[in-house]
Scaffold this active site. Sequence first.
Site, PDB file in Angstrom:
ATOM      1  N   LYS A 206     -47.277  55.756  83.604  1.00 38.21           N
ATOM      2  CA  LYS A 206     -46.194  55.470  82.660  1.00 38.21           C
ATOM      3  C   LYS A 206     -45.157  56.575  82.773  1.00 38.21           C
ATOM      4  O   LYS A 206     -45.457  57.752  82.579  1.00 38.21           O
ATOM      5  CB  LYS A 206     -46.730  55.395  81.239  1.00 38.21           C
ATOM      6  CG  LYS A 206     -45.629  55.169  80.210  1.00 38.21           C
ATOM      7  CD  LYS A 206     -46.165  54.960  78.815  1.00 38.21           C
ATOM      8  CE  LYS A 206     -45.012  54.814  77.834  1.00 38.21           C
ATOM      9  NZ  LYS A 206     -45.495  54.643  76.455  1.00 38.21           N
ATOM     10  N   LYS A 259     -45.667  51.235  84.552  1.00 34.87           N
ATOM     11  CA  LYS A 259     -44.618  50.968  83.567  1.00 34.87           C
ATOM     12  C   LYS A 259     -43.515  52.005  83.680  1.00 34.87           C
ATOM     13  O   LYS A 259     -43.838  53.186  83.717  1.00 34.87           O
ATOM     14  CB  LYS A 259     -45.241  51.016  82.176  1.00 34.87           C
ATOM     15  CG  LYS A 259     -44.252  50.874  81.051  1.00 34.87           C
ATOM     16  CD  LYS A 259     -44.927  51.124  79.750  1.00 34.87           C
ATOM     17  CE  LYS A 259     -43.872  51.093  78.666  1.00 34.87           C
ATOM     18  NZ  LYS A 259     -44.392  51.488  77.400  1.00 34.87           N
TER      19      LYS A 259
HETATM   20  C1  PBG Z   1     -45.400  53.683  73.016  1.00 26.13           C
HETATM   21  C2  PBG Z   1     -44.793  52.678  73.915  1.00 26.13           C
HETATM   22  C3  PBG Z   1     -43.473  52.612  74.415  1.00 26.13           C
HETATM   23  C4  PBG Z   1     -43.375  51.425  75.116  1.00 26.13           C
HETATM   24  C5  PBG Z   1     -44.614  50.818  75.061  1.00 26.13           C
HETATM   25  N1  PBG Z   1     -45.487  51.612  74.345  1.00 26.13           N
HETATM   26  C6  PBG Z   1     -42.317  53.476  74.193  1.00 26.13           C
HETATM   27  C7  PBG Z   1     -42.282  54.850  74.671  1.00 26.13           C
HETATM   28  O1  PBG Z   1     -43.170  55.345  75.358  1.00 26.13           O
HETATM   29  O2  PBG Z   1     -41.311  55.489  74.295  1.00 26.13           O
HETATM   30  C8  PBG Z   1     -42.133  50.888  75.777  1.00 26.13           C
HETATM   31  C9  PBG Z   1     -42.091  49.415  75.965  1.00 26.13           C
HETATM   32  C10 PBG Z   1     -40.763  48.851  76.286  1.00 26.13           C
HETATM   33  O3  PBG Z   1     -39.757  49.553  76.489  1.00 26.13           O
HETATM   34  O4  PBG Z   1     -40.697  47.630  76.344  1.00 26.13           O
HETATM   35  N2  PBG Z   1     -45.878  54.848  73.559  1.00 26.13           N
END
Ligand code: PBG
Length: 336
Positions: A206, A259
């Site tokens: 991520k 992601k």
């Molecule tokens: C929480 C989380 C996030 C997303 C999914 N889980 C945001 C982040 O890490 O700031 C983003 C999902 C999206 O942008 O569709 N940690």
Amino acid sequence: MTTRLTGPPSVVPPRDRGRRLRRTEALRRMSAEVRLSPADLVAPLFVKDGVTESQAVPSLPGQCQFSLDGLLRHGERLVAAGIPAVMLFGVPARKDSVGSAAWASDGIVPRALRALREHFGDRLALITDLCLCDYTDHGHCGPLAGDTVDNDETLALYQRVAVAQAAAGADLVAPSGMMDGQVAAIRAGLDEAGFTDRAIMAYSAKYASAFYGPFRDAAESSPRVGDRRGYQMDPANGREADLEVRRDVDEGADIVMVKPALAYLDVIHRIRRETALPVAAYNVSGEYAMVHAAAERGWLDGPAAAVEVLSAIKRAGADMVLTYHALDVAEQLRKR
Ligand code: PBG
């Protein structure tokens, strides 16, 4: 010199012609390497505590912060369109420094899980985002020590969240906080509480991405100070994704995730080779918003772009795609 347009042929006619298999729709369908199906798609959904009406999210056209009733009605449409699973995000009524509303058994996500399970039985797989950023008043993914998230304190809290979500009926929990050791901690926490049958979808690679902007409006989870670059990955890094995935596989992940998806197709491709586990990709909020914003201006064909994006993510190696396009694309595919 003048260009000759007539006279004896100056080119040798090709023997091999790729166009032969592109000639008709039936030939193209037969030759497709990737086929998108509603079963590939997971719909991310936001559920908000303390509201009786669902509220639209302006930066995510077509997406809502659902009330509990609204969530069930929307679930009906997803099931009818053939979508097998949802990923739930909670927007709590109150936030504090540790994010305690995330593990309260009467918190919004546990309540939503029980309502969905009662309504849909096992027709819909229930996945929960497992993080604290929606629940902390500072918006970071765990409690702070100074100006940084305390990794090991956070692990203990993630265990509580995992158990609360599993007890309320989650089939899979999806840790998204990028804390070191989070998969092992959660696996141990679930097993100790007797939830050996619940799976972990690890947000393994991520990235600290600018494409999460609209999500943070929907989840009300923007960090008040600083950013997430101290725990999420640097977009420059590909090899590091291999490492993160290997660690999560060793720690007991059942599914690994990349992601965002669209700017990271190479990462999806390399992770596909790194593990035989299922690979998920998250087509995030900013990627969805870009398609919608351009389509609204008439700059591109939105539904066609959505199918193209999701097909590309699958072609790169993803077995499943989390996407806000899920319902629209599934309905589009059903009409074909
Ligand atoms: C929480 C989380 C996030 C997303 C999914 N889980 C945001 C982040 O890490 O700031 C983003 C999902 C999206 O942008 O569709 N940690």
